[in-house]
Write a protein that holds these residues in place. Sequence first.
Motif, mmCIF file in Angstrom:
data_model
loop_
_atom_site.group_PDB
_atom_site.id
_atom_site.type_symbol
_atom_site.label_atom_id
_atom_site.label_comp_id
_atom_site.label_asym_id
_atom_site.label_seq_id
_atom_site.Cartn_x
_atom_site.Cartn_y
_atom_site.Cartn_z
ATOM 1 N N LEU A 182 0.829 -1.216 0.000
ATOM 2 C CA LEU A 182 0.000 0.000 0.000
ATOM 3 C C LEU A 182 0.858 1.258 0.000
ATOM 4 C CD1 LEU A 182 -2.797 -0.536 2.656
ATOM 5 C CD2 LEU A 182 -3.141 0.284 0.323
ATOM 6 N N GLU A 185 2.489 1.778 -3.421
ATOM 7 C CA GLU A 185 1.520 2.233 -4.422
ATOM 8 C C GLU A 185 1.094 3.686 -4.185
ATOM 9 O OE1 GLU A 185 -1.365 -0.640 -5.915
ATOM 10 O OE2 GLU A 185 -2.939 0.774 -5.394
ATOM 11 N N LYS A 192 4.184 11.052 -8.552
ATOM 12 C CA LYS A 192 3.784 11.514 -9.894
ATOM 13 C C LYS A 192 3.098 12.875 -9.824
ATOM 14 C CE LYS A 192 2.949 6.841 -11.632
ATOM 15 N NZ LYS A 192 1.887 5.829 -11.556
ATOM 16 N N ILE A 251 -8.542 -11.336 -0.675
ATOM 17 C CA ILE A 251 -8.444 -10.288 -1.707
ATOM 18 C C ILE A 251 -7.175 -9.440 -1.530
ATOM 19 C CG2 ILE A 251 -9.523 -8.142 -2.525
ATOM 20 C CD1 ILE A 251 -12.259 -9.422 -1.737
ATOM 21 N N MET A 252 -6.923 -9.012 -0.299
ATOM 22 C CA MET A 252 -5.783 -8.128 -0.058
ATOM 23 C C MET A 252 -4.457 -8.878 -0.214
ATOM 24 S SD MET A 252 -7.297 -5.275 0.350
ATOM 25 C CE MET A 252 -5.963 -4.165 0.798
ATOM 26 N N ALA A 255 -3.705 -9.236 -3.866
ATOM 27 C CA ALA A 255 -3.237 -7.957 -4.417
ATOM 28 C C ALA A 255 -1.801 -7.676 -3.985
ATOM 29 C CB ALA A 255 -4.164 -6.825 -3.977
ATOM 30 N N LYS A 259 1.257 -7.058 -6.457
ATOM 31 C CA LYS A 259 2.066 -5.830 -6.362
ATOM 32 C C LYS A 259 3.569 -6.163 -6.341
ATOM 33 C CE LYS A 259 1.990 -1.479 -6.200
ATOM 34 N NZ LYS A 259 1.213 -0.635 -7.103
ATOM 35 N N LYS A 262 4.835 -7.367 -9.720
ATOM 36 C CA LYS A 262 5.121 -6.273 -10.654
ATOM 37 C C LYS A 262 6.434 -5.563 -10.286
ATOM 38 C CE LYS A 262 1.123 -6.478 -12.913
ATOM 39 N NZ LYS A 262 1.077 -7.650 -13.771
ATOM 40 N N PHE B 239 -10.166 8.852 -9.665
ATOM 41 C CA PHE B 239 -9.039 9.789 -9.612
ATOM 42 C C PHE B 239 -7.729 9.120 -10.052
ATOM 43 C CE2 PHE B 239 -5.516 11.030 -6.681
ATOM 44 C CZ PHE B 239 -5.132 12.176 -7.373
ATOM 45 N N LEU B 240 -7.475 7.926 -9.528
ATOM 46 C CA LEU B 240 -6.226 7.229 -9.870
ATOM 47 C C LEU B 240 -6.157 6.910 -11.364
ATOM 48 C CD1 LEU B 240 -5.855 4.764 -6.845
ATOM 49 C CD2 LEU B 240 -4.601 6.892 -7.232
ATOM 50 N N VAL B 243 -4.642 9.658 -13.126
ATOM 51 C CA VAL B 243 -3.199 9.829 -12.902
ATOM 52 C C VAL B 243 -2.416 8.836 -13.760
ATOM 53 C CG1 VAL B 243 -1.325 9.789 -11.201
ATOM 54 C CG2 VAL B 243 -3.602 10.589 -10.528
ATOM 55 N N ASP B 244 -2.892 7.589 -13.788
ATOM 56 C CA ASP B 244 -2.176 6.543 -14.520
ATOM 57 C C ASP B 244 -3.179 5.443 -14.879
ATOM 58 O OD1 ASP B 244 -0.545 4.492 -15.419
ATOM 59 O OD2 ASP B 244 1.033 4.885 -13.942
ATOM 60 N N ARG B 247 -3.179 -0.746 -14.726
ATOM 61 C CA ARG B 247 -3.699 -1.492 -13.585
ATOM 62 C C ARG B 247 -2.662 -1.614 -12.468
ATOM 63 N NH1 ARG B 247 -6.821 -5.555 -11.307
ATOM 64 N NH2 ARG B 247 -5.524 -7.063 -10.223
ATOM 65 N N LYS B 248 -1.405 -1.801 -12.851
ATOM 66 C CA LYS B 248 -0.379 -2.058 -11.839
ATOM 67 C C LYS B 248 -0.162 -0.886 -10.885
ATOM 68 C CE LYS B 248 3.735 -0.835 -14.504
ATOM 69 N NZ LYS B 248 4.948 -1.306 -15.152
ATOM 70 N N SER B 249 -0.611 0.294 -11.283
ATOM 71 C CA SER B 249 -0.444 1.438 -10.380
ATOM 72 C C SER B 249 -1.592 1.546 -9.378
ATOM 73 C CB SER B 249 -0.310 2.728 -11.182
ATOM 74 O OG SER B 249 -1.566 3.096 -11.692
ATOM 75 N N LYS B 250 -2.571 0.638 -9.481
ATOM 76 C CA LYS B 250 -3.697 0.711 -8.526
ATOM 77 C C LYS B 250 -4.176 -0.653 -8.065
ATOM 78 C CE LYS B 250 -6.293 2.236 -12.549
ATOM 79 N NZ LYS B 250 -5.212 2.807 -13.369
ATOM 80 N N ILE B 251 -3.271 -1.597 -8.011
ATOM 81 C CA ILE B 251 -3.614 -2.958 -7.575
ATOM 82 C C ILE B 251 -4.216 -2.963 -6.168
ATOM 83 C CG2 ILE B 251 -2.593 -5.199 -6.931
ATOM 84 C CD1 ILE B 251 -0.450 -4.657 -9.140
ATOM 85 N N MET B 252 -3.585 -2.261 -5.252
ATOM 86 C CA MET B 252 -4.050 -2.284 -3.857
ATOM 87 C C MET B 252 -5.378 -1.536 -3.714
ATOM 88 S SD MET B 252 -1.764 -4.185 -2.518
ATOM 89 C CE MET B 252 -2.240 -4.159 -0.789
ATOM 90 N N ALA B 253 -5.533 -0.449 -4.451
ATOM 91 C CA ALA B 253 -6.781 0.316 -4.360
ATOM 92 C C ALA B 253 -7.951 -0.501 -4.932
ATOM 93 C CB ALA B 253 -6.635 1.647 -5.097
ATOM 94 N N ALA B 255 -8.141 -3.756 -4.923
ATOM 95 C CA ALA B 255 -8.428 -4.797 -3.934
ATOM 96 C C ALA B 255 -9.198 -4.220 -2.747
ATOM 97 C CB ALA B 255 -7.127 -5.450 -3.470
ATOM 98 N N THR B 256 -8.824 -3.013 -2.340
ATOM 99 C CA THR B 256 -9.520 -2.367 -1.216
ATOM 100 C C THR B 256 -11.000 -2.172 -1.563
ATOM 101 O OG1 THR B 256 -7.474 -1.228 -0.609
ATOM 102 C CG2 THR B 256 -9.515 -0.361 0.325
#
Lengths: 268, 268
Positions: A182, A185, A192, A251-252, A255, A259, A262, B239-240, B243-244, B247-253, B255-256
């Motif tokens: 987390l 990420e 950015k 799920i977490m 992920a 992560k 990657k 929002f994410l 930004v990008d 998928r790899k830039s928001k894997i944890m989000a 899953a959340t």
Amino acid sequence: MKFGFIGFGEVSHTLSNILLSYGFELMTSTEGRSKKTKELVKSLDIKVLDSFEEVASQSDILISANSPQSALAVALKYGSLTDGLFLDFNNISPNTAKQIENYIGDEHFIDSAIMGKVKSDELNLYFSGRKANEFVENMRNFIKDNDFPGVKVNIKVVSDEVGDVSKLKTLRSSYTKGVSALLVETFETAEKLGLSEDLWEILALTENRDFESSAKSRISSSYRASKRKYEELNEVLEFLDGVDKKRKSKIMALATREKFEKLKNRKN
Amino acid sequence: MKFGFIGFGEVSHTLSNILLSYGFELMTSTEGRSKKTKELVKSLDIKVLDSFEEVASQSDILISANSPQSALAVALKYGSLTDGLFLDFNNISPNTAKQIENYIGDEHFIDSAIMGKVKSDELNLYFSGRKANEFVENMRNFIKDNDFPGVKVNIKVVSDEVGDVSKLKTLRSSYTKGVSALLVETFETAEKLGLSEDLWEILALTENRDFESSAKSRISSSYRASKRKYEELNEVLEFLDGVDKKRKSKIMALATREKFEKLKNRKN
């Protein structure tokens, strides 16, 4: 009580310092080990035997502290050579703990772990297994009080079940690696956007006081050891599958593994 | 400077207490509001006008603190009625912040947030926008020092860009909700294994001192407000995406969000 060590890295070094201060007799072998390990062992008051077979057969308590990968092989090779107890400190999976127990017997095997930092002013030793209570009582007879200079040693027996310490270690690992993923990420996105400094400040307001330093060390170790963390998450997920097959209960963790996968691939 | 409030919940109540102690003139309306809100406002030294239109047109600083859902409608309806500044405290998405700015103009709009707990002994106010610095300087002329009894007020201007405060709030939300989801998942597994008490103990060893109490409150609010958290994650992901796209830039989000979706559905 004589203690033998198979493997002599950070864990064995820390434990041996404490055991020496209590006056226990220690032994190990440097058969096939690195020059660095040989020098480290030589600098301590530890008997060096020719082979690990001798270490195993002469020990009352045999401590295995190598790596999760070599833990099973070490246990199979040396675990049955001791008449006493075999303690595994390798962060093994609950599944591996069970395999070792099946092979060398629950009257010999204690599932063991240091929880938290190995090098710190507080050392937390956790044990589970049929003989764990007896072992800890025995130790307490030798150790009048926690008088190792500068280190508070906390000892806890979780249960008489081999596997419970490994399960706790695995659950802890699943949580802390999830937090690391987390952090990676969230701060990559903040970076950015040019907002990472402000985000550190804001999270420190509501997280704990030393949040920034501990979180930064989690982030850098995530990048540095992404491959190892990915492999550990494979073990975590194998274990979680055994607890509950349903995807929604992991799920977490899934992920977190993705992560680190990657991150690992990005480095190559 | 006259301050007007649209909406009078916890945020407005906290801000009004501080502003009153500094001697500012405050106003609001209770048009169509609940009995509880009417009584709360009556108990404070706040002028009550007949309508929010009047509040807006008579205020130098108009504060909107309602809900993320109503934020845009409130801004469109009342934001252009004030000649002064419009401050949004609704935890809006960066996208909504931009829409409000486009509608009422960057000379009137300040992206605003309380970071961290609203009710605590420290209140952290964050602002961004073209007029943010001027507003904060102006406030400082009125407030000689941070002398509100019992509360330390920290004020920070992030940048002159509307959206930066919303972005920070969104990133923070993404991180803390991820931690909540991790906690829920890890402790549900520990519960199944009968190891949750031991796991609390072990995590407290290496996490912060008040880890257990803060983590337990995160877990209970995850169950209680799973639907709202799920909706907030939709905003976070929108929002994410901006930004990008990867998928790899928001894997944890992702899953959340999935985790809160399952929690939400389980309750129904």
